[in-house]
Design an enzyme around this catalytic site. Structure first.
Site, short mmCIF file in Angstrom:
data_model
loop_
_atom_site.label_atom_id
_atom_site.label_comp_id
_atom_site.label_asym_id
_atom_site.label_seq_id
_atom_site.Cartn_x
_atom_site.Cartn_y
_atom_site.Cartn_z
N HIS A 120 1.88 -8.72 10.43
CA HIS A 120 2.74 -8.95 9.26
C HIS A 120 4.05 -9.58 9.73
CE1 HIS A 120 0.33 -6.60 6.45
NE2 HIS A 120 0.27 -5.64 7.34
N HIS A 156 0.80 -1.21 0.00
CA HIS A 156 0.00 0.00 0.00
C HIS A 156 0.85 1.28 0.00
CE1 HIS A 156 -0.67 -2.52 3.57
NE2 HIS A 156 -0.68 -1.49 4.36
N GLU A 198 -7.72 -1.91 8.36
CA GLU A 198 -7.17 -1.69 7.02
C GLU A 198 -7.40 -2.95 6.20
OE1 GLU A 198 -3.20 -0.03 6.96
OE2 GLU A 198 -3.48 0.60 4.87
N HIS A 258 -7.61 -4.22 13.73
CA HIS A 258 -7.23 -3.18 12.76
C HIS A 258 -7.99 -3.44 11.46
CE1 HIS A 258 -5.00 -0.40 10.40
NE2 HIS A 258 -4.04 -1.20 10.00
N ASP A 313 -0.57 -4.26 13.40
CA ASP A 313 0.59 -3.89 12.57
C ASP A 313 1.87 -3.63 13.39
OD1 ASP A 313 -0.57 -4.09 10.10
OD2 ASP A 313 -1.00 -1.97 9.89
N ASP A 367 -5.98 -5.04 4.38
CA ASP A 367 -5.16 -6.26 4.42
C ASP A 367 -5.45 -7.11 5.66
OD1 ASP A 367 -3.99 -4.01 5.64
OD2 ASP A 367 -1.96 -4.76 5.45
N HIS A 376 -1.40 2.20 13.48
CA HIS A 376 -1.17 3.42 12.74
C HIS A 376 -2.45 3.96 12.12
CE1 HIS A 376 -1.10 1.82 8.42
NE2 HIS A 376 -1.39 0.77 9.16
N TYR A 408 10.02 -1.26 7.94
CA TYR A 408 8.58 -1.19 8.22
C TYR A 408 8.26 0.04 9.08
CZ TYR A 408 3.89 -2.87 9.26
OH TYR A 408 2.54 -2.99 9.37
FE1 FEO Z 1 -2.30 -1.10 8.54
FE2 FEO Z 1 -1.22 -4.06 7.70
O1 FEO Z 1 -2.44 -2.70 7.68
#
Ligand code: FEO
Length: 399
Positions: A226, A24, A81, A79, A165, A83, A146, A193
């Site tokens: 992740h 992203h 987002e 979270h 994240d 993903d 975030h 990251y």
């Molecule tokens: Fe903030 Fe891995 O999405």
């Protein structure tokens, strides 16, 4: 992928994305990442976060190796987002969970993304506890780490922090734990990251680290959304690493970024580099035609000074410099000094424009900058070296 039991009756059921380069908006230095999801088997079978939608089929297959997805009772959205939250509608349709837990701002995000009708949402706040049977889940909102909705889940019986994240890295591998790869690579992945995703929220990171310390959480595993899971001794190390990242203490290192049309600005960069070295400052040059802005950001994260150069072009600066400076400004680096340089043919606005960008990015501009008409001669290059020495001296006062 096979599920991996990371604690008794707690499984990693994520997906490995072996080939992605674009994460992203930032370019992955090492291709690939994972979208981690965690499944807890207890009286209430609970799923923490989902995966990126294109991985739906393999996600369901992986879960099915542990339990029938229809038996999932709870889903926790740490979270939203896409993903991690992108498969919420599908999972709710598939599993018909009793409840879906999210933070107060998570509820707003869910409403804005999915316009849900009849979802069994239950809002949890910092300090709230959910019983799964033999285990409890303690929630801690981590707003703006975030996204506004972000929160983490702590299971004291397993000493497990499911951290969304935070503490993640982008790596596609068959390993699931961070102690299974080279520690230098791990640190590079974590820094890359942090520099590209978490950096602007460093004040919030320091606050949450303080909260975790004050709460006396006993953690022997951090499971991010992740990359690799941190266990045992690695836990204390990554908490310390995040503290150091968030503090952004300046390093005795300068980054020179530049673009050029006819190589005059390149030559200026080389001469400035010599001046930095004269002051005992390590320096790295990055021509913007060769590096993506996310790799520039990683190097800046490691540096205490930024020198940015572009020729004047149509009364402005070259587009790649505008791209890099836009990206850097958004990530709000702290505790850095800088200056501008560039060649020009007739109007010569470059250093004024770049200096303003640097200031807007929060970088302390310590010199008005150096510009030279067309091709720099020996005197011009000497003034560039002097600029390097000036910035080097200014940096030394910050160390
Ligand atoms: Fe903030 Fe891995 O999405």
């Amino acid at each position: 992928m096979r599920p991996v039991e990371i604690k008794k009756d707690v499984y990693w059921v994520g997906a490995v994305d072996w080939n992605t380069i674009d994460f992203h908006g930032y370019s992955l230095a090492h291709k690939g990442t994972t979208y981690n999801s965690y499944l807890v088997l207890d009286d209430k079978i609970t799923l923490f976060d989902t995966v990126k939608p294109p991985f739906k089929e393999q996600f369901l297959e992986t879960i099915s190796q542990v339990v029938d997805p229809c038996k999932i009772d709870y889903i926790v959205s740490n979270h939203l987002e896409p993903d991690h939250g992108g498969l919420l509608p599908d999972m709710i349709a598939t599993c018909a969970p009793e409840k879906v837990f999210c933070s107060p701002l998570g509820q707003r995000s869910i409403e804005a993304h999915f316009h849900p009708q009849g979802w069994p949402l239950e809002v949890v706040k910092s300090g709230d506890t959910l019983s799964l049977g033999k285990r409890d889940v303690h929630f801690l909102e981590t707003r703006m780490i975030h996204w506004p909705d972000s929160m983490v889940s702590y299971i004291p019986q397993d000493k497990l922090l499911i951290s969304q994240d935070a503490f993640g890295q982008n790596i596609a591998s068959t390993e699931r734990y961070s102690d299974q790869i080279n520690p230098w690579l791990l640190e590079e992945l974590m820094a890359h990251y942090y520099a590209n995703i978490v950096l602007p929220y460093s004040p919030q990171v320091l606050k949450v680290l303080g909260q975790i310390a004050d709460m006396g959480l006993d953690i022997d595993m951090i499971a991010p959304d992740h990359g690799l899971i941190h266990r045992g001794e690695a836990v204390g190390k990554v908490l310390e690493l995040y503290k150091a990242y968030a503090e952004q203490k300046p390093a005795n290192r300068a980054l020179l970024i530049y673009d050029s049309m006819w190589h005059s600005t390149d030559r200026m960069a080389e001469a400035i580099c010599d001046g930095l070295v004269d002051e005992g400052v390590s320096a790295k040059l990055m021509h913007l035609k060769s590096f993506h802005h996310s790799d520039v950001q990683m190097e800046l994260f490691r540096s205490g000074a930024l020198l940015a150069g572009s020729p004047t072009h149509n009364n402005g600066i070259l587009p790649l410099m505008a791209d890099a400076l836009t990206y850097i400004k958004g990530l709000r680096p702290q505790n850095k000094v800088g200056a501008a340089f560039g060649s020009f043919g007739w109007s010569g606005e470059c250093i004024k424009i770049i200096s303003q960008w640097l200031q807007d990015a929060g970088i302390e501009v310590v010199d008005p900058g150096v510009k030279h008409k067309h091709v720099p001669d020996a005197d011009a290059l000497a003034s560039c070296a002097e600029l390097g020495r000036t910035v080097g001296k200014a940096l030394k006062t910050k160390l």
